[in-house]
Design a protein around this motif. Structure first.
Motif, PDB file in Angstrom:
ATOM      1  N   ALA A 180       3.813  13.305  -3.802  1.00 34.39           N
ATOM      2  CA  ALA A 180       2.465  12.801  -4.069  1.00 34.39           C
ATOM      3  C   ALA A 180       2.528  11.316  -4.386  1.00 34.39           C
ATOM      4  CB  ALA A 180       1.818  13.554  -5.232  1.00 34.39           C
ATOM      5  N   GLY A 181       1.456  10.631  -4.077  1.00 36.96           N
ATOM      6  CA  GLY A 181       1.305   9.224  -4.420  1.00 36.96           C
ATOM      7  C   GLY A 181      -0.167   8.867  -4.365  1.00 36.96           C
ATOM      8  N   CYS A 182      -0.516   7.755  -4.972  1.00 36.19           N
ATOM      9  CA  CYS A 182      -1.919   7.340  -5.033  1.00 36.19           C
ATOM     10  C   CYS A 182      -2.016   5.880  -4.617  1.00 36.19           C
ATOM     11  CB  CYS A 182      -2.466   7.556  -6.440  1.00 36.19           C
ATOM     12  SG  CYS A 182      -4.260   7.435  -6.554  1.00 36.19           S
ATOM     13  N   ALA A 183      -2.449   5.645  -3.391  1.00 36.13           N
ATOM     14  CA  ALA A 183      -2.507   4.292  -2.839  1.00 36.13           C
ATOM     15  C   ALA A 183      -3.950   3.864  -2.623  1.00 36.13           C
ATOM     16  CB  ALA A 183      -1.738   4.236  -1.520  1.00 36.13           C
ATOM     17  N   GLU A 184      -4.122   2.563  -2.391  1.00 37.20           N
ATOM     18  CA  GLU A 184      -5.419   2.005  -1.990  1.00 37.20           C
ATOM     19  C   GLU A 184      -5.487   2.058  -0.464  1.00 37.20           C
ATOM     20  OE1 GLU A 184      -7.845   0.440  -3.877  1.00 37.20           O
ATOM     21  OE2 GLU A 184      -6.920   0.116  -5.838  1.00 37.20           O
ATOM     22  N   TRP A 185      -6.384   2.873   0.048  1.00 34.52           N
ATOM     23  CA  TRP A 185      -6.512   3.060   1.494  1.00 34.52           C
ATOM     24  C   TRP A 185      -7.739   2.305   1.999  1.00 34.52           C
ATOM     25  CZ3 TRP A 185      -2.214   5.454   3.010  1.00 34.52           C
ATOM     26  CH2 TRP A 185      -1.598   6.373   2.153  1.00 34.52           C
ATOM     27  N   THR A 186      -7.569   1.541   3.071  1.00 34.86           N
ATOM     28  CA  THR A 186      -8.685   0.795   3.654  1.00 34.86           C
ATOM     29  C   THR A 186      -8.942   1.291   5.067  1.00 34.86           C
ATOM     30  OG1 THR A 186      -8.181  -1.184   2.345  1.00 34.86           O
ATOM     31  CG2 THR A 186      -9.549  -1.487   4.302  1.00 34.86           C
ATOM     32  N   MET A 244      -2.910  -0.044   3.746  1.00 26.81           N
ATOM     33  CA  MET A 244      -2.407   0.652   2.562  1.00 26.81           C
ATOM     34  C   MET A 244      -2.043  -0.416   1.537  1.00 26.81           C
ATOM     35  SD  MET A 244       0.878   3.223   2.535  1.00 26.81           S
ATOM     36  CE  MET A 244       1.351   4.201   1.110  1.00 26.81           C
ATOM     37  N   ASN A 245      -2.680  -0.367   0.381  1.00 27.32           N
ATOM     38  CA  ASN A 245      -2.460  -1.377  -0.662  1.00 27.32           C
ATOM     39  C   ASN A 245      -2.635  -2.801  -0.146  1.00 27.32           C
ATOM     40  OD1 ASN A 245      -1.895   0.802  -2.278  1.00 27.32           O
ATOM     41  ND2 ASN A 245       0.297   0.412  -2.458  1.00 27.32           N
ATOM     42  N   GLY A 246      -3.626  -2.979   0.725  1.00 29.14           N
ATOM     43  CA  GLY A 246      -3.954  -4.301   1.235  1.00 29.14           C
ATOM     44  C   GLY A 246      -3.050  -4.797   2.341  1.00 29.14           C
ATOM     45  N   GLN A 247      -2.085  -3.986   2.763  1.00 32.43           N
ATOM     46  CA  GLN A 247      -1.162  -4.358   3.841  1.00 32.43           C
ATOM     47  C   GLN A 247      -1.449  -3.495   5.068  1.00 32.43           C
ATOM     48  OE1 GLN A 247       1.089  -6.876   3.350  1.00 32.43           O
ATOM     49  NE2 GLN A 247       0.194  -7.088   1.307  1.00 32.43           N
ATOM     50  N   PRO A 248      -1.147  -4.022   6.273  1.00 32.44           N
ATOM     51  CA  PRO A 248      -1.270  -3.167   7.456  1.00 32.44           C
ATOM     52  C   PRO A 248      -0.485  -1.871   7.246  1.00 32.44           C
ATOM     53  CG  PRO A 248      -0.843  -5.432   8.113  1.00 32.44           C
ATOM     54  CD  PRO A 248      -0.683  -5.390   6.614  1.00 32.44           C
TER      55      PRO A 248
END
Length: 433
Positions: A180-186, A244-248
């Motif tokens: 499991a993990g919790c990332a910022e998805w765009t 993902m986390n502001g990166q491609p």
């Protein structure tokens, strides 16, 4: 703020424990040898008090097999490899101490061969077909230009997370809590794209397809093809994401574009997405039938063969909490009277109502301070301060309760052949003095 920590707790060193935490009996035996005391739990990892009254009890336990650590570009070298073909690696709980999980600490779950990285991400094409009014072919570049992008921090969790706690062992990668993990998805809500295609009244289910090659090398075989009910597909938090986390979006995590279906098994969040077919019935692709990502309707005898007719598709993931600091095996100076704990909790489609911690094997519980999620499907961080009565060996247990009042069990229950739904309480061992 995000917390960056290593394997040892803040202010503490570590003593040698199994990477599985307290799920494996070998770890308990190893700690017993180090501490020089009798271990309080059974050696099968079941969490039951036991007397260790075996013939020849004086014989030393076999040394536990050490974990294999990941060596992969851009990845933390403390991730633990659970499988090599396909590549699967989990994140030790103590590496999940950040509010937003960094890419280098995010778990890896592949089903087939890793595709080559695309040289032109914006030209990548996704097809929407099946029970739609207009078959749609759209590039990642068009997704970015034609729709309003949103960013949400959401948990992605492998359907088999917690599998290692089942007894007898279930088939599959032996995840502890690190799938499991919790990332910022765009990206954009999938619903917006499906509205463009126009869903027919007959639309009931999605079917997802990807570019990863089957392990056999047979290009005609989908590696895995999962789907979700159309209601979940239309949830605004179900997204097509390219960052993902502001990166491609990295290739290892499904770049240039993948699905994120939060709260449900991560297998539905197809990586390297090429096509979504809308179906008029429940999808039956690879990973949708027999015992794959399914739970028993009527509880079955642990270890039994099982009847596929008694199984239903796993949807919302169960409630779970983890202790992210201190790490399992942390050692503190003599006279330490207080431990500050940090952790994370989440509950599939639901929210977490409370987290409690215990230092006496669940005989008594103390309420932790629970933070609110940043948005729906974000994990909920928690903190607690524990008073210690003396020096010595302590086990710290964490138990989350979801918004419907369902709490984590002491043991992984409702056994099934492929070990889904195992959400036993997380527990760590610490030594003071």
């Amino acid at each position: 703020m995000a917390h960056e920590t290593g394997d040892a707790a803040e202010g503490g060193s570590s003593f040698n424990t199994s990477r599985r935490g307290l799920l494996g009996g070998t770890g308990l035996a190893a700690m017993g040898a180090i501490i020089g005391g009798v271990m309080p739990l059974s050696p099968d990892g079941g969490g039951i008090p036991a007397a260790h009254a075996q013939a020849g009890a004086a014989a030393a336990p076999a040394a536990p097999k050490g974990p294999q650590y990941l060596k992969f570009p851009g990845k933390n070298d403390k991730l633990v490899v659970l499988g090599e073909k396909p590549l699967v690696a989990e994140t030790p709980e103590s590496l999940l101490d950040d509010d937003t999980t960094p890419i280098d600490k995010f778990f890896i779950r592949n089903n087939g061969q890793l595709p080559d990285e695309t040289k032109n991400p914006d030209a990548w094409k996704i097809t929407i077909d099946g029970e739609v009014n207009n078959k749609l072919e759209i590039t990642v570049g068009e997704l970015k230009s034609k729709y309003k992008a949103v960013t949400r921090r959401m948990v992605l969790e492998c359907g088999g997370n917690g599998r290692a706690a089942f007894s007898p062992p279930a088939r599959g990668n032996q995840w502890t809590n690190g799938g499991a993990g919790c990332a910022e998805w765009t990206g954009v809500p999938l619903a917006e794209v499906l509205k463009t295609a126009g869903l027919k009244k007959s639309a009931k289910y999605t079917a997802h397809y990807a570019a990863d090659l089957h392990l056999s090398g047979d290009a005609s075989k989908p590696t895995i093809s999962r789907g979700v009910r159309i209601e979940k597909a239309m949830d605004p938090h179900t997204m097509l994401v390219w960052a993902m986390n502001g990166q491609p979006l990295p290739n290892i995590h499904g770049g240039p574009v993948r699905l994120i279906v939060p709260g449900w098994p991560g297998s539905a969040s197809q990586k390297w997405l090429t096509k979504i077919t809308i179906r008029d019935k429940e999808h039956d692709g690879p990973g949708m039938t027999e015992f794959s990502y399914r739970l028993a309707i009527k509880p079955m005898v642990p270890g039994d063969k099982g009847d596929p007719a008694n199984f239903r598709i796993m949807e919302s993931m169960p409630v779970r909490s983890i202790i992210t600091n201190p790490a399992n095996g942390a050692k503190f100076a003599a006279g330490t009277k207080e431990l500050k704990l940090r952790g994370a909790s989440w509950a599939g489609d639901l929210t977490v109502k409370q987290v409690d911690v215990s230092t006496d094997f669940g005989a008594s519980w103390q309420r932790a301070k629970l933070e609110k999620p940043k948005n729906k499907f974000d994990w909920q961080r928690w903190t607690a301060t524990l008073k210690l009565p003396t020096d010595g060996y302590f086990e710290i247990w964490a138990r989350a309760t979801d918004s419907k009042g369902v709490a984590q069990p002491h043991l992984a229950g409702f056994w099934n052949p492929q070990g889904y739904g195992g959400n036993a309480m997380h527990r760590i061992a610490v030594l003071v003095g």
